[in-house]
Design an enzyme around this catalytic site. Structure first.
Site, PDB file in Angstrom:
ATOM      1  N   ASP A  98      -6.669  47.911   0.509  1.00  0.00           N
ATOM      2  CA  ASP A  98      -5.918  47.606  -0.711  1.00  0.00           C
ATOM      3  C   ASP A  98      -5.631  46.106  -0.848  1.00  0.00           C
ATOM      4  O   ASP A  98      -5.589  45.569  -1.954  1.00  0.00           O
ATOM      5  CB  ASP A  98      -4.580  48.375  -0.635  1.00  0.00           C
ATOM      6  N   TRP A 156       2.490  42.207  -3.898  1.00  0.00           N
ATOM      7  CA  TRP A 156       1.283  42.818  -3.356  1.00  0.00           C
ATOM      8  C   TRP A 156       0.992  42.429  -1.919  1.00  0.00           C
ATOM      9  O   TRP A 156       0.155  43.033  -1.269  1.00  0.00           O
ATOM     10  CB  TRP A 156       0.067  42.468  -4.222  1.00  0.00           C
ATOM     11  N   LYS A 180       8.931  50.266  -7.601  1.00  0.00           N
ATOM     12  CA  LYS A 180       7.731  49.862  -8.339  1.00  0.00           C
ATOM     13  C   LYS A 180       6.925  48.870  -7.508  1.00  0.00           C
ATOM     14  O   LYS A 180       7.296  47.706  -7.367  1.00  0.00           O
ATOM     15  CB  LYS A 180       8.085  49.203  -9.676  1.00  0.00           C
ATOM     16  N   PRO A 181       5.814  49.347  -6.916  1.00  0.00           N
ATOM     17  CA  PRO A 181       4.976  48.421  -6.164  1.00  0.00           C
ATOM     18  C   PRO A 181       4.078  47.629  -7.118  1.00  0.00           C
ATOM     19  O   PRO A 181       3.995  47.935  -8.309  1.00  0.00           O
ATOM     20  CB  PRO A 181       4.136  49.356  -5.291  1.00  0.00           C
ATOM     21  N   SER A 182       3.418  46.632  -6.592  1.00  0.00           N
ATOM     22  CA  SER A 182       2.525  45.804  -7.416  1.00  0.00           C
ATOM     23  C   SER A 182       1.255  46.572  -7.779  1.00  0.00           C
ATOM     24  O   SER A 182       0.732  47.345  -6.980  1.00  0.00           O
ATOM     25  CB  SER A 182       2.152  44.554  -6.627  1.00  0.00           C
ATOM     26  N   THR A 237       9.105  35.141 -12.069  1.00  0.00           N
ATOM     27  CA  THR A 237       9.517  36.520 -12.371  1.00  0.00           C
ATOM     28  C   THR A 237      10.964  36.723 -11.942  1.00  0.00           C
ATOM     29  O   THR A 237      11.769  37.308 -12.672  1.00  0.00           O
ATOM     30  CB  THR A 237       8.634  37.546 -11.624  1.00  0.00           C
ATOM     31  N   LEU A 249      25.368  42.530 -15.910  1.00  0.00           N
ATOM     32  CA  LEU A 249      26.346  42.413 -14.818  1.00  0.00           C
ATOM     33  C   LEU A 249      25.997  43.366 -13.667  1.00  0.00           C
ATOM     34  O   LEU A 249      26.828  44.095 -13.154  1.00  0.00           O
ATOM     35  CB  LEU A 249      27.770  42.662 -15.314  1.00  0.00           C
ATOM     36  N   GLU A 255      14.071  37.828  -3.490  1.00  0.00           N
ATOM     37  CA  GLU A 255      13.319  37.206  -2.379  1.00  0.00           C
ATOM     38  C   GLU A 255      12.089  36.581  -3.021  1.00  0.00           C
ATOM     39  O   GLU A 255      11.160  37.287  -3.431  1.00  0.00           O
ATOM     40  CB  GLU A 255      12.875  38.276  -1.370  1.00  0.00           C
ATOM     41  N   GLY A 257       9.487  32.783  -3.788  1.00  0.00           N
ATOM     42  CA  GLY A 257       8.412  32.009  -3.170  1.00  0.00           C
ATOM     43  C   GLY A 257       8.906  30.940  -2.209  1.00  0.00           C
ATOM     44  O   GLY A 257      10.102  30.790  -1.966  1.00  0.00           O
ATOM     45  N   CYS A 289       5.027  34.608   1.835  1.00  0.00           N
ATOM     46  CA  CYS A 289       6.084  33.771   1.249  1.00  0.00           C
ATOM     47  C   CYS A 289       6.544  32.706   2.220  1.00  0.00           C
ATOM     48  O   CYS A 289       6.865  31.595   1.819  1.00  0.00           O
ATOM     49  CB  CYS A 289       7.254  34.648   0.829  1.00  0.00           C
ATOM     50  N   GLU A 390       4.030  26.302  -4.686  1.00  0.00           N
ATOM     51  CA  GLU A 390       3.509  27.335  -3.794  1.00  0.00           C
ATOM     52  C   GLU A 390       2.072  27.666  -4.201  1.00  0.00           C
ATOM     53  O   GLU A 390       1.811  27.966  -5.369  1.00  0.00           O
ATOM     54  CB  GLU A 390       4.369  28.598  -3.918  1.00  0.00           C
ATOM     55  N   GLY A 463      15.339  32.082  -3.709  1.00  0.00           N
ATOM     56  CA  GLY A 463      16.018  33.345  -3.972  1.00  0.00           C
ATOM     57  C   GLY A 463      17.509  33.368  -3.732  1.00  0.00           C
ATOM     58  O   GLY A 463      18.138  32.361  -3.414  1.00  0.00           O
TER      59      GLY A 463
HETATM   60  P1  NAD Z   1       5.094  38.732  -9.066  1.00  0.00           P
HETATM   61  O1  NAD Z   1       6.393  38.079  -9.356  1.00  0.00           O
HETATM   62  O2  NAD Z   1       3.978  38.493  -9.994  1.00  0.00           O
HETATM   63  O3  NAD Z   1       5.263  40.310  -8.997  1.00  0.00           O
HETATM   64  C1  NAD Z   1       6.190  40.931  -8.109  1.00  0.00           C
HETATM   65  C2  NAD Z   1       6.526  42.311  -8.655  1.00  0.00           C
HETATM   66  O4  NAD Z   1       7.243  42.151  -9.874  1.00  0.00           O
HETATM   67  C3  NAD Z   1       5.303  43.163  -8.988  1.00  0.00           C
HETATM   68  O5  NAD Z   1       5.561  44.510  -8.683  1.00  0.00           O
HETATM   69  C4  NAD Z   1       5.163  42.959 -10.484  1.00  0.00           C
HETATM   70  O6  NAD Z   1       4.485  44.017 -11.133  1.00  0.00           O
HETATM   71  C5  NAD Z   1       6.627  42.909 -10.920  1.00  0.00           C
HETATM   72  N1  NAD Z   1       6.863  42.230 -12.199  1.00  0.00           N
HETATM   73  C6  NAD Z   1       6.117  41.245 -12.756  1.00  0.00           C
HETATM   74  N2  NAD Z   1       6.649  40.889 -13.945  1.00  0.00           N
HETATM   75  C7  NAD Z   1       7.758  41.643 -14.137  1.00  0.00           C
HETATM   76  C8  NAD Z   1       8.744  41.749 -15.170  1.00  0.00           C
HETATM   77  N3  NAD Z   1       8.701  40.987 -16.251  1.00  0.00           N
HETATM   78  N4  NAD Z   1       9.742  42.640 -15.009  1.00  0.00           N
HETATM   79  C9  NAD Z   1       9.836  43.389 -13.907  1.00  0.00           C
HETATM   80  N5  NAD Z   1       8.921  43.361 -12.910  1.00  0.00           N
HETATM   81  C10 NAD Z   1       7.891  42.489 -13.008  1.00  0.00           C
HETATM   82  O7  NAD Z   1       4.711  38.310  -7.575  1.00  0.00           O
HETATM   83  P2  NAD Z   1       3.379  38.669  -6.782  1.00  0.00           P
HETATM   84  O8  NAD Z   1       2.273  37.809  -7.290  1.00  0.00           O
HETATM   85  O9  NAD Z   1       3.183  40.145  -6.740  1.00  0.00           O
HETATM   86  O10 NAD Z   1       3.770  38.221  -5.296  1.00  0.00           O
HETATM   87  C11 NAD Z   1       3.610  36.951  -4.807  1.00  0.00           C
HETATM   88  C12 NAD Z   1       4.929  36.219  -4.784  1.00  0.00           C
HETATM   89  O11 NAD Z   1       5.887  36.947  -4.032  1.00  0.00           O
HETATM   90  C13 NAD Z   1       4.849  34.870  -4.114  1.00  0.00           C
HETATM   91  O12 NAD Z   1       5.535  33.905  -4.856  1.00  0.00           O
HETATM   92  C14 NAD Z   1       5.533  35.094  -2.782  1.00  0.00           C
HETATM   93  O13 NAD Z   1       6.089  33.925  -2.209  1.00  0.00           O
HETATM   94  C15 NAD Z   1       6.571  36.074  -3.150  1.00  0.00           C
HETATM   95  N6  NAD Z   1       7.049  36.788  -1.961  1.00  0.00           N
HETATM   96  C16 NAD Z   1       8.300  36.514  -1.500  1.00  0.00           C
HETATM   97  C17 NAD Z   1       8.757  37.129  -0.334  1.00  0.00           C
HETATM   98  C18 NAD Z   1      10.133  36.836   0.213  1.00  0.00           C
HETATM   99  O14 NAD Z   1      10.614  37.641   1.007  1.00  0.00           O
HETATM  100  N7  NAD Z   1      10.785  35.753  -0.164  1.00  0.00           N
HETATM  101  C19 NAD Z   1       7.934  38.037   0.339  1.00  0.00           C
HETATM  102  C20 NAD Z   1       6.663  38.291  -0.164  1.00  0.00           C
HETATM  103  C21 NAD Z   1       6.228  37.664  -1.324  1.00  0.00           C
END
Ligand code: NAD
Length: 498
Positions: A98, A156, A180-182, A237, A249, A255, A257, A289, A390, A463
């Site tokens: 995946d 993801w 909701k997963p990616s 996001t 509220l 969490e 980038g 991240c 990032e 975050g």
């Molecule tokens: P993303 O923000 O594009 O998506 C994350 C999740 O949010 C996905 O499930 C996506 O479908 C959902 N999403 C997107 N738009 C949305 C909206 N408008 N409303 C509600 N949900 C929405 O991030 P990504 O590309 O999947 O992941 C990569 C990012 O995640 C990188 O910036 C990475 O640094 C960060 N990350 C942070 C940590 C941490 O613990 N700080 C851990 C892993 C990844």
């Protein structure tokens, strides 16, 4: 490469405890080693999400769950952990298909999910409510209650680990969870739902709804019956979701980038530092991240150290995530590779020197895959876009520094504040610098090590809030103060006599 046609989920979603076909747009999971399709299935629609939340609300309100004694709830969490543990090889194969990550990495993520469920079972059984100190004729207590229905939105890159980090404490706390997963890596969360279902979690308490962020993610954040969100994902996001939660509220943890600085002082054990830095940036192909993506090397050792690092980087084994010994696997997909390549092009445009990598790999093993060479870039100032933003790929920028003050200033001159690595034999200095750098996690002479008992999170653009650790349970609960009269006397203010 493993054919695992028989091990894929059946494409149904887990909607409030019921396995149903989704009614949303199709989602395709792709194996980025060769671009082949793992499977296509329908994601969740808005109506699927509404149904899941309604079922979650009913299940959470059922006293059978809401009032379940902690040690009974802990048993369910242990059964989930047992189920994941028994399925680690299968989960890691699925997750490698995946996400393109190596089997070693995905097995470690699954093992960490086991530990997370066990840890929060233990925390649940050992977290006490409090009788607070009395200041009057009443008994006072501070107790914790579930929030109700809560949402988890995950990215993801490390699905089962980030899913478990939210699900385990949220369920331990007595909530129902809508996850909701990616859409880029939706399969492992569905497998996790199967395991949770088989472990006997009462129906309705978990939903797994892969689907579009703008539709399903947005529904979960905006819905009146959702009382808290834990989000892991990109900073843009996260900012949007934070605004939406603020209007409602509703508590939200974010969490996000990072652009984490790694600092090598002239007295460092260089072999230790090279190994840790390579692992910190190139494991998971930099799609992490906490990747140590900004390296500062003290000027007196800069040339020698960077030469060693480049040599070691060129020796990394890049290849099939299923092959033994692979260190660097492909990126999540071809689209993401293009985004990373655009950054490398941008670095060239800014005047950066590519010390190694910078290209796609070629040859039969690589041609169809989303492969990119581990890349090191030098010659850019700390305020260049390449050093500020990032990249989320196998790309390291290196910069020289002169003094402790200089590296603290440069390290902090960035909007992110997620992690930091420090390499030195001078422990007091490591402690000083670690204290002065803005970061949620500091590693000294190591990097990218985790323990579920140590709270994790970021500051600034990385975050708000922390996950893990004993307090990781409390963020999923409401705290309530209770006063119980001990005097048996009417309040004197009312003048009631008897
Ligand atoms: P993303 O923000 O594009 O998506 C994350 C999740 O949010 C996905 O499930 C996506 O479908 C959902 N999403 C997107 N738009 C949305 C909206 N408008 N409303 C509600 N949900 C929405 O991030 P990504 O590309 O999947 O992941 C990569 C990012 O995640 C990188 O910036 C990475 O640094 C960060 N990350 C942070 C940590 C941490 O613990 N700080 C851990 C892993 C990844």
């Amino acid at each position: 490469m493993k054919d695992m046609t028989n091990e894929l989920p059946d494409g149904r979603l887990f909607v409030g405890g019921v396995w149903e076909e989704g009614h949303g747009a199709p989602i395709t999971s792709v194996f980025s080693h060769d671009g082949s399709e793992n499977m296509t299935f329908n994601g969740a629609s808005r109506e699927d999400g509404e149904r899941a939340i309604a079922r979650a609300k009913a299940a959470q309100a059922d006293p059978a769950w809401r009032d379940m004694l902690p040690h009974e709830r802990a048993k369910i969490l242990h059964r989930i952990a047992d189920g994941i543990e028994a399925n680690i090889p299968r989960i890691s194969r699925l997750q490698s298909r995946d996400t393109g990550k190596t089997l070693t990495e995905t097995a470690a993520l699954a093992a960490s999910a086991v530990g997370t469920f066990r840890y929060f079972a233990a925390v649940l059984e050992t977290s006490d409510d409090a009788l607070t100190t009395r200041r009057g004729g009443f008994l006072t207590a501070s107790v914790h209650e579930p929030i109700g229905v809560v949402g988890a939105i995950t990215p993801w890159n490390s699905p089962i680990a980030s899913d478990a980090q939210k699900l385990a404490p949220a369920l331990a706390a007595g909530n129902a969870v809508v996850l909701k997963p990616s859409s880029w890596s939706p399969l492992v969360a569905l497998e996790l739902a199967r395991i949770v279902d088989e472990a006997g979690l009462p129906k309705g308490l978990l939903s797994v709804l892969p689907g579009a962020g703008r539709e399903i993610g947005n529904l979960i954040v905006e819905h009146a019956d959702i009382g808290r969100i834990a989000f892991t994902g990109g900073t843009d996001t996260g900012r949007r979701l934070g605004e939406q939660a603020g209007r409602k509220l509703m508590p939200i943890s974010l969490e996000l980038g990072g652009k984490s600085p790694t600092i090598v002082f002239e007295d460092a054990d260089q072999d230790l530092a090279v190994a840790g830095i390579l692992f910190g940036i190139f494991s998971s192909s930099g799609q992490s991240c906490i990747a140590g993506s900004r390296l500062f090397v003290q000027r007196s050792i800069y040339d020698v150290f960077v030469a060693k690092l480049v040599e070691a980087t060129k020796a990394l084994r890049v290849g099939d995530p299923f092959a033994d010994g692979t260190q660097v696997a492909p990126l999540i997909n071809h689209e993401h590779r293009e985004a990373v390549e655009a950054y490398i092009e941008g670095a060239r445009g800014e005047g950066g020197e590519i010390l190694c990598g910078g290209k796609r790999l070629s040859g039969a093993e690589y041609d169809k895959g989303a492969y990119l060479e581990p890349t090191i870039i030098a010659g850019l100032p700390n305020d260049a876009k390449t050093c500020r933003e990032e990249i989320f790929g196998p790309v390291l920028v290196v910069l020289p520094f002169d003094t402790e003050e200089d590296v603290i200033a440069q390290g902090n001159d960035n909007e992110y504040g997620l992690a930091c690595g420090i390499w030195t034999r001078d422990f007091p200095r490591a402690w000083r610098v670690g204290g002065a750098i803005r970061a949620g996690t500091v590693w000294i002479n190591t990097y990218k090590q985790f323990s579920i008992s140590t709270p994790f999170g970021g500051d600034g653009a990385s975050g708000i809030g922390r996950e893990k650790g004993r307090e990781g349970l409390r963020v999923w609960q409401r705290q309530k103060g209770i006063y119980c009269d001990l005097t048996g006397q009417p309040h004197p203010w009312a003048g009631v006599t008897r």
